[in-house]
Design a protein around this motif. Structure first.
Motif, mmCIF file in Angstrom:
data_model
loop_
_atom_site.group_PDB
_atom_site.id
_atom_site.type_symbol
_atom_site.label_atom_id
_atom_site.label_comp_id
_atom_site.label_asym_id
_atom_site.label_seq_id
_atom_site.Cartn_x
_atom_site.Cartn_y
_atom_site.Cartn_z
ATOM 1 N N PHE A 13 0.786 -1.027 0.070
ATOM 2 C CA PHE A 13 -0.039 0.022 -0.010
ATOM 3 C C PHE A 13 0.874 1.035 0.167
ATOM 4 C CE2 PHE A 13 -2.369 -3.285 1.892
ATOM 5 C CZ PHE A 13 -3.517 -3.396 1.433
ATOM 6 N N GLY A 14 0.830 2.097 -0.946
ATOM 7 C CA GLY A 14 1.771 3.076 -1.172
ATOM 8 C C GLY A 14 1.217 4.398 -1.714
ATOM 9 N N GLN A 15 1.748 5.400 -1.470
ATOM 10 C CA GLN A 15 1.207 6.933 -1.961
ATOM 11 C C GLN A 15 1.708 7.079 -3.243
ATOM 12 O OE1 GLN A 15 1.537 10.284 0.780
ATOM 13 N NE2 GLN A 15 2.488 11.094 -0.953
ATOM 14 N N SER B 111 -0.339 8.955 -5.699
ATOM 15 C CA SER B 111 -1.122 9.875 -6.383
ATOM 16 C C SER B 111 -0.361 10.929 -6.435
ATOM 17 C CB SER B 111 -2.426 9.927 -5.882
ATOM 18 O OG SER B 111 -2.964 11.226 -6.191
ATOM 19 N N GLY C 47 -3.351 8.871 -0.401
ATOM 20 C CA GLY C 47 -3.106 7.333 -0.215
ATOM 21 C C GLY C 47 -4.155 6.468 -0.646
ATOM 22 N N TRP C 48 -3.977 5.086 -0.811
ATOM 23 C CA TRP C 48 -4.735 4.112 -1.204
ATOM 24 C C TRP C 48 -6.204 4.284 -0.261
ATOM 25 C CZ3 TRP C 48 -5.571 0.549 -4.755
ATOM 26 C CH2 TRP C 48 -6.646 -0.601 -4.622
ATOM 27 N N ASP D 132 -7.536 6.961 0.917
ATOM 28 C CA ASP D 132 -8.379 8.122 1.002
ATOM 29 C C ASP D 132 -9.360 8.407 0.092
ATOM 30 O OD1 ASP D 132 -6.524 9.012 3.024
ATOM 31 O OD2 ASP D 132 -5.057 9.984 1.461
ATOM 32 N N ARG E 23 -2.878 3.588 -6.822
ATOM 33 C CA ARG E 23 -3.921 4.658 -6.967
ATOM 34 C C ARG E 23 -3.213 5.857 -7.691
ATOM 35 N NH1 ARG E 23 -7.343 7.858 -2.707
ATOM 36 N NH2 ARG E 23 -7.985 9.566 -3.774
#
Length: 472
Positions: A111-113, A115, A120-121, A123, A176
């Motif tokens: 799970f990473g930021q 965007s 993050g995933w 949000d 994302r």
């Protein structure tokens, strides 16, 4: 996805899958728009949509079969049925020639930021609303007044969309991306509607759209058209503004798939086999490149493939994307590659990226500078109705629109008739005699599908105006 977060829809679909591998793509899109005609706002609106795509993969020894099902308005109770349908489609399909292992989480991060907005995933999906156009509408109102005072009428539209995309796979990938996209098309006509001019702009948030500048440019073009000059078909020294350059080179980009080149189908195929990688294409040291992180042109930094084709592979979903030079210093440097086509060509994996930039080192001239140094030639506004004639040479045909102007001794001296052109963007690159400074631009023909481009104006020797057109 009705009534549930897109991330939850991805997780539910993955949990429901019983096939060997699965990819799920959830997209939530919102749009706001304004339209105007005759110096008056006519309509505005907002809309939203959701879509869920399930890619089921069934593996049998060395073979793999993929089934893809995509639906809008999927509710929680329907997700299991959607997955089952994709799995049936996979079981009934032929073995996939592009079969490969799915990418795993980069660097072990699930799970990473990713965007560009920093979300993050977990949000909430990003959204747009009509307020994004508020300041633009105010500037547009002022432009209506200026245009009316000058005897001009403005027509056009503005759109802003925001798409939040969530991609998950059975290998643990969770990615994302939030993609804002905006465009303005502004058309000006004289009161009697005998003269017309067009201008456009691409934007991420409408804070950088200079409405007054667009209106002023249109007023100047209408002034140029006060004198009419009829010219015959022929080859002319031609100044292409950035929007026209973008339309030509976007088609080149869309036609530069490695698989087609390897199969001998395109202008990028080497006679006798292979590709033309390493060959010179441009008469100047131009670089055509894409970069997911290009300022103002940011786009998804990973592969998003809803289906497999000659330039895409569902097995590549989630593959990282980085800066890629397609033409480097005038030479063909890369073609659009899936992992499958890379195995065939022996070249690096270079998937397509959703922006395009053309640059020429040291080129700093503006279009006005290039006009001032022209002895006699044509200046175009934009191109439209572009169609392919011959893939082996990438010969394109299309029409000029909303202003073709005659330049004599450094000045625009009048408007000329429209033309049908027959020209290859590859051959065009080989006849560049001057390039200007690169700037963001909106393609006229392709902006429903591609808005993130930065191009310079180009001077082309012998641009082929193949016939006179009666189009207005």
């Amino acid at each position: 996805m009705t009534g549930m977060a897109p991330q939850d829809a991805v997780e539910r679909a993955l949990q429901a899958a019983t096939c060997d591998d699965c990819v799920v793509i959830a997209e939530e899109t919102s749009e706001a728009n304004l339209r105007w005609a005759g110096n008056t706002l006519t309509t505005n609106g907002v809309s939203s949509s959701r879509r869920l795509t399930v890619i089921a993969i069934v593996r049998d020894r060395a073979a793999a079969r993929a089934g893809v099902v995509s639906r809008a308005g999927v509710g929680a109770a329907q997700i299991g049925d959607l997955v089952a349908e994709a799995q049936r489609a996979a079981a009934e399909s032929s073995p996939a020639e592009d079969a490969a292992d799915l990418p795993g989480p980069a660097g072990g991060v699930t799970f990473g930021q990713v965007s560009g907005s920093g979300a993050g995933w977990g949000d909430q999906p990003a959204r747009t609303e009509i307020g994004v156009l508020r300041d633009f509408a105010g500037s547009l109102g002022e432009a209506f007044g200026v245009a009316a005072a000058g005897g001009r009428r403005l027509y056009g539209f503005a759109e802003h969309t925001m798409t939040s995309l969530f991609l998950g796979s059975s290998t643990g990938v969770r990615l994302r991306h939030d993609q804002p996209s905006g465009k303005v098309e502004l058309n000006a006509k004289t009161a009697e509607q005998t003269r017309s001019a067009w201008a456009g702009a691409a934007t991420r948030d409408f804070t950088d759209v200079d409405v007054a500048g667009l209106e002023s440019a249109l007023a100047r073009q209408l002034g140029w058209a006060a004198r009419r000059v009829d010219l015959p078909a022929g080859r002319y020294e031609t100044l292409l503004p950035p929007t026209a350059v973008a339309d030509m080179l976007i088609y080149l980009y869309w036609s530069s798939g490695a698989k087609d080149a390897v199969d001998g189908r395109t202008v990028f195929s080497r006679p006798g086999g292979g590709t033309r990688i390493g060959e010179g294409l441009a008469s100047v040291p131009a670089t055509l490149r894409s970069d997911p992180a290009a300022p103002g042109l940011e786009c998804a930094p990973f592969v998003i493939a809803h289906a497999s084709g000659r330039e895409s592979s569902v097995f590549d979903n989630g593959l990282p994307l980085g800066p890629t030079e397609w033409i480097r210093s005038g030479e063909l440097a890369a073609l659009g590659q899936t992992r499958y086509s890379a195995r065939l060509s022996g070249l690096p994996v270079t998937p397509p990226i959703d922006n395009l930039i053309l640059e020429v080192p040291g080129a700093e001239a503006s279009l006005d500078d290039m006009i001032a140094s022209t002895g006699r030639g044509l200046l175009l506004t934009c191109l439209w109705y572009i169609r392919e004639v011959d893939p082996q040479t990438l010969l394109l045909t299309g029409l000029t629109r909303d202003g073709v102007y005659l330049v004599e001794n450094g000045e625009v001296t009048g408007a000329v008739n429209n033309f049908r052109f027959n020209e290859s963007p590859v051959a065009m690159l080989g006849r560049i005699t001057e390039a200007g400074a690169t700037a963001p631009t909106l393609p006229r023909e392709w902006n429903d599908d591609f808005t993130r481009a930065a191009m310079p104006p180009l001077r082309i020797d012998g641009f082929n105006m193949s016939s006179v057109s009666q189009a207005s």
